[in-house]
Design a protein around this motif. Structure first.
Motif, short mmCIF file in Angstrom:
data_model
loop_
_atom_site.label_atom_id
_atom_site.label_comp_id
_atom_site.label_asym_id
_atom_site.label_seq_id
_atom_site.Cartn_x
_atom_site.Cartn_y
_atom_site.Cartn_z
N ARG A 30 0.84 -1.21 0.00
CA ARG A 30 0.00 0.00 0.00
C ARG A 30 0.87 1.25 0.00
O ARG A 30 0.67 2.17 -0.80
CB ARG A 30 -0.92 0.01 1.23
N LEU A 33 2.66 1.79 -3.26
CA LEU A 33 1.74 2.34 -4.26
C LEU A 33 1.54 3.84 -4.06
O LEU A 33 1.23 4.56 -5.00
CB LEU A 33 0.39 1.61 -4.22
N LEU A 82 8.05 -1.17 -6.66
CA LEU A 82 7.11 -2.22 -7.05
C LEU A 82 7.41 -2.72 -8.46
O LEU A 82 7.69 -1.93 -9.36
CB LEU A 82 5.68 -1.70 -7.00
N ARG A 87 2.57 -4.07 -8.53
CA ARG A 87 1.56 -3.06 -8.89
C ARG A 87 0.20 -3.71 -9.14
O ARG A 87 -0.84 -3.10 -8.89
CB ARG A 87 2.01 -2.27 -10.12
N GLN A 90 -2.66 -3.71 -6.55
CA GLN A 90 -3.50 -2.55 -6.27
C GLN A 90 -4.98 -2.92 -6.29
O GLN A 90 -5.75 -2.43 -5.46
CB GLN A 90 -3.23 -1.43 -7.27
#
Length: 152
Positions: A30, A33, A82, A87, A90
């Motif tokens: 998290r 991201l 990432l 990714r 997500q």
């Protein structure tokens, strides 16, 4: 007690949880991201012990979720970035966020909301869609072995 590995399971949920099933791993993803890349940034954001963070970051690198790169500012530090595989998580985090907002906050509580960066509007709730575009309810979905699903 050593945790049982699920890496040989036929269930994709079990195999996924074998890699990212603890909360620290998903919280690291998290934060990645959101643009965090440095060990110290993750440690400050999460409040996790350094030894635990070291282990989690190493596992995420070993599993191809993160990769280590030289720092983008030219310093001697390393950054955690990432990968495509990372990714792709997500969607999982969006689903968890939407579920949490729907079921874990009282009406008077303020949570956080995911928005489209361009127009700053909340994301639509994720939907489970059939191949023909129909929205599916949980009781309309079943898990089959791969050979059964591809031969249908």
């Amino acid at each position: 007690m050593k945790r049982k590995s699920l890496e040989d399971s036929q269930c994709p949920v079990a195999r996924s949880l074998d890699i990212i099933g603890d909360w620290w791993s998903l919280l690291i993803v998290r934060d990645a991201l959101r643009g965090l890349t440095r060990f110290g940034e993750f440690q400050k954001s999460l409040g996790i012990a350094k030894n635990m963070l070291t282990v989690r970051l190493r596992q995420l690198v070993d599993e191809g979720i993160l990769e280590m790169r030289p720092a983008s500012d030219g310093s001697a530090w390393q950054e955690y970035v990432l990968t495509e595989r990372g990714r792709a998580l997500q969607t999982v985090l969006v689903a968890l966020s939407q579920w949490g907002n729907a079921f874990l906050f009282e009406e008077c509580e303020k949570g956080s909301v995911l928005v489209d960066r361009i127009n700053q509007r909340p994301l639509r709730p994720l939907q489970l869609l059939a191949d023909d575009g129909r929205e599916l309810s949980p009781d309309e979905i079943e898990l089959l072995p791969s050979a059964s699903a591809t031969s249908a």
